[in-house]
Write a protein that holds these residues in place. Structure first.
Motif, short mmCIF file in Angstrom:
data_model
loop_
_atom_site.label_atom_id
_atom_site.label_comp_id
_atom_site.label_asym_id
_atom_site.label_seq_id
_atom_site.Cartn_x
_atom_site.Cartn_y
_atom_site.Cartn_z
N LEU A 236 8.84 -12.80 106.71
CA LEU A 236 10.00 -12.07 106.20
C LEU A 236 11.25 -12.42 107.00
O LEU A 236 12.33 -12.64 106.44
CB LEU A 236 9.75 -10.56 106.25
CG LEU A 236 8.69 -10.00 105.29
CD1 LEU A 236 8.65 -8.49 105.37
CD2 LEU A 236 8.97 -10.44 103.87
N GLY B 114 17.36 -17.92 103.95
CA GLY B 114 18.01 -17.49 102.72
C GLY B 114 17.10 -17.33 101.52
O GLY B 114 17.55 -16.97 100.44
N SER B 115 15.81 -17.60 101.70
CA SER B 115 14.91 -17.46 100.54
C SER B 115 14.50 -16.01 100.32
O SER B 115 13.91 -15.68 99.29
CB SER B 115 13.68 -18.37 100.72
OG SER B 115 12.87 -17.92 101.78
N LEU B 116 14.79 -15.17 101.30
CA LEU B 116 14.56 -13.72 101.13
C LEU B 116 15.81 -12.98 101.56
O LEU B 116 16.58 -13.48 102.40
CB LEU B 116 13.38 -13.27 101.99
CG LEU B 116 11.99 -13.76 101.60
CD1 LEU B 116 10.98 -13.45 102.69
CD2 LEU B 116 11.56 -13.14 100.28
N ARG B 117 15.99 -11.79 101.03
CA ARG B 117 17.16 -11.05 101.49
C ARG B 117 16.85 -10.42 102.84
O ARG B 117 15.69 -10.15 103.16
CB ARG B 117 17.58 -10.00 100.46
CG ARG B 117 16.85 -8.69 100.48
CD ARG B 117 17.35 -7.81 99.32
NE ARG B 117 16.42 -6.72 99.08
CZ ARG B 117 16.57 -5.49 99.62
NH1 ARG B 117 17.59 -5.23 100.40
NH2 ARG B 117 15.69 -4.55 99.34
N ILE C 122 16.35 -7.62 104.88
CA ILE C 122 16.20 -6.18 104.80
C ILE C 122 16.39 -5.58 106.19
O ILE C 122 16.19 -6.24 107.21
CB ILE C 122 14.83 -5.76 104.24
CG1 ILE C 122 13.70 -6.36 105.06
CG2 ILE C 122 14.71 -6.17 102.78
CD1 ILE C 122 12.34 -5.91 104.62
N ASN D 132 14.78 -3.44 107.84
CA ASN D 132 13.60 -3.25 108.69
C ASN D 132 12.43 -4.10 108.18
O ASN D 132 11.69 -3.67 107.32
CB ASN D 132 13.24 -1.76 108.66
CG ASN D 132 12.31 -1.38 109.78
OD1 ASN D 132 11.48 -2.20 110.19
ND2 ASN D 132 12.44 -0.17 110.28
N LEU E 43 9.09 -2.61 107.73
CA LEU E 43 8.91 -1.83 106.51
C LEU E 43 8.49 -2.72 105.35
O LEU E 43 7.67 -2.34 104.51
CB LEU E 43 10.23 -1.12 106.18
CG LEU E 43 10.14 0.28 105.60
CD1 LEU E 43 9.23 1.15 106.41
CD2 LEU E 43 11.52 0.89 105.50
N GLY E 44 9.03 -3.90 105.31
CA GLY E 44 8.64 -4.84 104.27
C GLY E 44 7.19 -5.24 104.41
O GLY E 44 6.45 -5.27 103.42
N MET F 66 4.88 -3.55 105.84
CA MET F 66 4.05 -2.39 105.53
C MET F 66 3.91 -2.22 104.02
O MET F 66 2.85 -1.87 103.52
CB MET F 66 4.65 -1.12 106.14
CG MET F 66 4.54 -1.09 107.65
SD MET F 66 5.04 0.47 108.40
CE MET F 66 6.47 0.89 107.47
N THR F 67 5.01 -2.47 103.33
CA THR F 67 4.96 -2.35 101.87
C THR F 67 3.95 -3.33 101.29
O THR F 67 3.13 -2.99 100.45
CB THR F 67 6.35 -2.61 101.27
OG1 THR F 67 7.25 -1.64 101.77
CG2 THR F 67 6.31 -2.55 99.76
N VAL G 115 6.52 -6.70 94.29
CA VAL G 115 7.12 -6.54 95.62
C VAL G 115 8.36 -7.42 95.78
O VAL G 115 9.36 -7.01 96.39
CB VAL G 115 6.09 -6.88 96.71
CG1 VAL G 115 6.72 -6.82 98.08
CG2 VAL G 115 4.91 -5.92 96.64
N MET G 116 8.32 -8.60 95.22
CA MET G 116 9.44 -9.53 95.40
C MET G 116 10.66 -9.11 94.60
O MET G 116 11.76 -9.02 95.11
CB MET G 116 9.02 -10.94 94.94
CG MET G 116 8.09 -11.63 95.91
SD MET G 116 8.90 -11.87 97.48
CE MET G 116 7.53 -11.67 98.58
N ARG G 117 10.44 -8.84 93.34
CA ARG G 117 11.58 -8.57 92.47
C ARG G 117 11.97 -7.09 92.45
O ARG G 117 13.04 -6.73 91.95
CB ARG G 117 11.29 -9.06 91.04
CG ARG G 117 11.13 -10.60 91.00
CD ARG G 117 10.63 -11.07 89.65
NE ARG G 117 11.43 -10.57 88.55
CZ ARG G 117 10.99 -10.42 87.30
NH1 ARG G 117 9.73 -10.72 87.01
NH2 ARG G 117 11.77 -9.97 86.35
N GLY G 118 11.09 -6.26 92.97
CA GLY G 118 11.42 -4.85 93.00
C GLY G 118 11.21 -4.18 91.66
O GLY G 118 10.79 -4.82 90.70
#
Lengths: 194, 194
Positions: free
Chosen positions: A133, A140-143, A145, A147, A150-151, A153-154, A188-191
């Motif tokens: 993460l 830049g391939s992920l935003r 976040i 914490n 937290l990602g 854990m999700t 999880v990726m796109r929300g």
DNA sequence: CTAAGTCTGTACTCGCAGTACAAACATCGT
DNA sequence: ACGATGTTTGTACTGCGAGTACAGACTTAG
């Protein structure tokens, strides 16, 4: 705890469905011995008791996951691609050994009570995902976040929950593990927002 | 199991930290009796054993969560807003009774072995969230994901994982439960991609 | 060919979950 | 007031099964 021979370790897996089904508490050590085909005296030669047997099996699986996850992390590709590979690995190994996997997920309390197992859990699940993460936020391939923990854990949470659900109520409309990794990561990726 | 008087139920909570810390297996029934200040004979008058005591407490908490979640679902607002309220409620009740919450999360296996508890778990966590996901997909406030169950599992998974982590390793940089619900939903809602 | 370690059967101890039960106490309808 | 019905608790007990003890068989290596 003495070094456990592969022969013994592999036989122990025979007793896992029993433990997963009725819980360690309700599983008599003689049952384990009989089912695994290992004399009770031999069990006590290697382990100090029930607890340690299960802990050993957990450690075994967690180490295997950590190892394969580490391999998956080292492959070519963007952070996202490798994240997918890592999660697919985790799901694959958890479901491959369904009894052990569900025993492990159903007994997170036992794991949290043992520092050694907590370490293994982190190496198998949190650390690789968290690193990816952070890496993904860097390239830049992920935003980015707030914490990263937290990602991770999700992701860990959805992985184990989806497996737990298939244990509680085997879903016909979900081909585990083939579909699971993909669908789950999509969520999880796109929300959930449009 | 006889109807348990409130007096007894409330005293039982005194023994929870003990159970959460060392697991039910290692917790002697006399310890529970002493800590809770309930004579052993009385415990056996109401419950058939250790298992049932813990099951009762779980059921208690799950029912409370289901009730409050149901209230949160009935308020005004978009599906997303109510989803946030439901999740916040779940987190609040789980952390409010930290010992019971962590015992519950650490013992998902026990829950999955009891049909009654599985029902309660679903009413408390899956059903409300899943309904809101479907509703949100209908009114356009959420995207229509292929498998709403997967979405609710993701949310449930992150909720319990984040709580488990704070039990294992109390994080200083995360104010549970005040920040948790918000941050967590941000991750789940917007996803991890940029 | 012996010493050290591994493996296993048998028989044992003992802690603790759960039971039995009687007596004290409460509650309530008549 | 009084029996009936249910609750509460102390004390004493039973029995299961986890873990131990230990001796003898068997394996390996130096």
């Amino acid at each position: 705890m003495r070094k456990v021979p592969a022969q013994i370790a592999s036989k122990l897996h025979l007793a896992l469905p029993l433990i997963a089904e009725q819980g360690l508490e309700q599983t008599k050590i003689d049952e384990i011995a009989d089912t695994a085909g290992i004399p009770k005296a031999t069990l006590y030669y290697y382990f100090s008791g029930k607890e340690e047997i299960l802990a050993f099996l957990f450690e075994d699986m967690l180490t295997a996951i950590a190892d394969e996850a580490s391999i998956a992390m080292g492959t070519e590709g963007t952070a996202v691609e490798r994240l997918e590979a890592v999660v697919a690995t985790q799901i694959r190994l958890l479901t491959q050994n369904r009894a052990l996997g569900s025993a492990l997920i159903g007994d997170l309390g036992r794991i949290s009570r043992s520092p050694a197992l907590v370490d293994s859990l982190q190496s198998a699940f949190y650390t690789p995902v968290e690193n990816l993460l952070i890496e993904g936020a860097g390239d830049g391939s992920l935003r980015a976040i707030a914490n990263p923990l937290l990602g991770s854990m999700t992701i860990f949470g959805s992985v184990i929950m989806s497996i737990l659900v298939t244990v509680i109520a085997p879903a016909d409309d979900l081909d585990v593990p083939n579909d699971l990794a993909g669908e789950l990561l999509d969520v999880v990726m796109r929300g959930l927002l449009p």
